[in-house]
Motif scaffolding. Structure first.
Motif, mmCIF file in Angstrom:
data_model
loop_
_atom_site.group_PDB
_atom_site.id
_atom_site.type_symbol
_atom_site.label_atom_id
_atom_site.label_comp_id
_atom_site.label_asym_id
_atom_site.label_seq_id
_atom_site.Cartn_x
_atom_site.Cartn_y
_atom_site.Cartn_z
ATOM 1 N N ALA A 53 0.828 -1.209 0.000
ATOM 2 C CA ALA A 53 0.000 0.000 0.000
ATOM 3 C C ALA A 53 0.860 1.255 0.000
ATOM 4 O O ALA A 53 2.008 1.256 0.453
ATOM 5 N N ILE A 54 0.278 2.341 -0.502
ATOM 6 C CA ILE A 54 0.931 3.637 -0.388
ATOM 7 C C ILE A 54 0.981 4.056 1.075
ATOM 8 O O ILE A 54 0.252 3.525 1.922
ATOM 9 N N THR A 55 1.849 5.002 1.373
ATOM 10 C CA THR A 55 1.911 5.587 2.705
ATOM 11 C C THR A 55 1.046 6.841 2.716
ATOM 12 O O THR A 55 1.405 7.839 2.065
ATOM 13 N N PRO A 56 -0.097 6.835 3.397
ATOM 14 C CA PRO A 56 -0.962 8.021 3.381
ATOM 15 C C PRO A 56 -0.272 9.211 4.037
ATOM 16 O O PRO A 56 0.355 9.077 5.090
ATOM 17 N N ASP A 57 -0.383 10.380 3.415
ATOM 18 C CA ASP A 57 0.169 11.579 4.041
ATOM 19 C C ASP A 57 -0.851 12.160 5.016
ATOM 20 O O ASP A 57 -1.989 11.694 5.125
ATOM 21 N N ASP A 58 -0.418 13.181 5.736
ATOM 22 C CA ASP A 58 -1.280 13.768 6.768
ATOM 23 C C ASP A 58 -2.557 14.353 6.174
ATOM 24 O O ASP A 58 -3.637 14.275 6.776
ATOM 25 N N ALA A 59 -2.449 14.935 4.983
ATOM 26 C CA ALA A 59 -3.629 15.542 4.365
ATOM 27 C C ALA A 59 -4.669 14.484 4.021
ATOM 28 O O ALA A 59 -5.880 14.699 4.199
ATOM 29 N N LEU A 60 -4.215 13.339 3.532
ATOM 30 C CA LEU A 60 -5.145 12.264 3.190
ATOM 31 C C LEU A 60 -5.811 11.708 4.442
ATOM 32 O O LEU A 60 -7.019 11.446 4.462
ATOM 33 N N ARG A 61 -5.053 11.544 5.510
ATOM 34 C CA ARG A 61 -5.633 11.054 6.767
ATOM 35 C C ARG A 61 -6.650 12.055 7.308
ATOM 36 O O ARG A 61 -7.717 11.668 7.790
ATOM 37 N N ALA A 62 -6.321 13.329 7.240
ATOM 38 C CA ALA A 62 -7.238 14.351 7.745
ATOM 39 C C ALA A 62 -8.518 14.386 6.925
ATOM 40 O O ALA A 62 -9.624 14.556 7.462
ATOM 41 N N LEU A 63 -8.401 14.229 5.617
ATOM 42 C CA LEU A 63 -9.585 14.209 4.759
ATOM 43 C C LEU A 63 -10.478 13.034 5.103
ATOM 44 O O LEU A 63 -11.705 13.184 5.215
ATOM 45 N N ALA A 64 -9.893 11.855 5.283
ATOM 46 C CA ALA A 64 -10.694 10.676 5.635
ATOM 47 C C ALA A 64 -11.417 10.887 6.958
ATOM 48 O O ALA A 64 -12.589 10.510 7.111
ATOM 49 N N ALA A 65 -10.751 11.505 7.920
ATOM 50 C CA ALA A 65 -11.367 11.738 9.227
ATOM 51 C C ALA A 65 -12.495 12.762 9.159
ATOM 52 O O ALA A 65 -13.388 12.765 10.023
ATOM 53 N N ALA A 66 -12.472 13.628 8.141
ATOM 54 C CA ALA A 66 -13.498 14.674 8.025
ATOM 55 C C ALA A 66 -14.766 14.192 7.339
ATOM 56 O O ALA A 66 -15.771 14.914 7.314
#
Length: 370
Positions: A53-66
């Motif tokens: 898998a790719i390594t999710p960056d902070d922006a991607l993690r924050a988007l998923a949480a939103a």
């Protein structure tokens, strides 16, 4: 649009817990080193056969949480080598991704559903569904297409020339034994939506819509209840002829406990013109399949495939559809209903990029209360 669709509040079920986003198995330096090694040694890359898998960056993690917990975004199938760097690392063949890609796909923070499309071409077995279910997290949900032998009114001869009436079109028994029961038993609580996509009909049949509605009603009424094994499960009907979009069609779906699959396809009217059917079935879950960009016309799959392959970038961004769909998703989930959205590469050119763009629009609409 949202006020019209969601004019009456309904009790909101408790929101499900989102699955935790696990840290990557390797840090960025290791991933870069591995990619460099593989680029230098294609033979060894071929032998390794491991999809990561790719390594999710902070922006991607924050988007998923939103995103709303009741929203499950995903793509149509997952075996596309062009998704390198978007879903998985490294170069892989379609064959390799068909075998290993699903488990990696399901680690992506935004991918919480996927449409199993191969079931359209031949019925799948309980064991095949079980194998899919074993590869994804507990809160992942599948969207599954019914076999074409049930949903296609016409069949072709072996040489592909002549067409004749399908004698088992909308067969209640076949729909149950070859689709609903195997999927329900194999996927269990990971079943999200079972979609009967009714292929374009010949004019002679479109002129007999009351008879078609009777056959559809008879088929849907004999299907087993999903909620005992799949509490989030729903049966949905997608159509490819605008003639279906009538109050009588909505009445059949309501009577049988099914819902309408919002079909974003060049053969169908734009999303706002399909909203009256969703309003007639409210309250209820949203099932949406974003299939084909209208720039290609109603029969433009081959053109879209030619232009979009290898499906690694957006080529025809459809900003109005994104905004409209995001508004509907935000409204549905805000009122405690599930939403399943499966996106094809043919929608804008690259399904994972469309997923992310739609997720950003949904997050913004949710934050704004739209």
């Amino acid at each position: 649009m949202q006020d019209d669709l969601f004019g009456t509040d309904v009790p909101r079920p408790p929101a499900p817990e989102r699955r935790p986003i696990l840290p990557a198995q390797a840090d960025a330096a290791e991933a870069e080193a591995e990619a460099a090694d593989l680029a230098k040694a294609p033979a060894r890359r071929k032998r390794s056969g491991q999809v990561t898998a790719i390594t999710p960056d902070d922006a991607l993690r924050a988007l998923a949480a939103a995103l709303p917990p009741r929203l499950r975004l995903g793509t149509s199938s997952w075996s596309y080598p062009g998704w390198q760097g978007l879903v998985w690392e490294g170069e892989h063949s379609e064959t390799q991704l068909s075998k290993q890609g699903l488990a990696v796909y399901a680690q992506h923070p935004l991918m919480r559903t996927v449409s199993i499309d191969r079931s359209f071409y031949r019925p799948l077995t309980v064991s095949e569904y079980e194998r899919y279910a074993s590869q994804v997290p507990d809160d992942f949900r599948f969207v599954v297409k019914a076999p074409s032998v049930v949903t296609d009114a016409l069949v072709r001869s072996e040489v592909g020339r002549g067409r004749q009436a399908n004698p088992v079109f909308l067969s209640p028994e076949l729909a149950r034994s070859e689709f609903v029961e195997p999927a329900l038993q194999g996927l269990g609580h990971k079943l999200g939506a079972l979609v009967f996509q009714l292929s374009p009909l010949p004019l002679a049949q479109l002129d007999r819509m009351p008879l078609l509605l009777d056959r559809l009603r008879a088929m849907l009424l004999v299907q087993p209840a999903l909620t005992r094994l799949a509490p989030d499960g729903v049966i949905a009907v997608e159509v490819r002829d605008p003639e279906w979009l009538t109050p009588d069609f909505a009445a059949v779906l309501r009577e049988t406990g099914a819902t309408y699959c919002l079909g974003l396809h060049a053969k169908m009217p734009p999303l706002p013109q399909q909203l009256p059917l969703l309003r007639a079935l409210w309250p209820g879950p949203l099932v949406c399949r974003w299939n084909l960009n209208p720039v290609h016309g109603p029969y433009g799959y081959e053109e879209a495939e030619r232009l979009y392959t290898p499906y690694d970038r957006l080529q025809h961004p459809d900003l109005p559809t994104r905004a409209e769909l995001a508004s509907v998703v935000a409204g549905v989930t805000r009122r405690g209903q599930n939403a399943y959205v499966a996106i094809s590469n043919h929608a804008e050119g690259c399904a994972p990029r469309t997923v992310r763009a739609l997720a950003e629009a949904v997050a913004a609409a949710t934050a704004a209360g739209r």
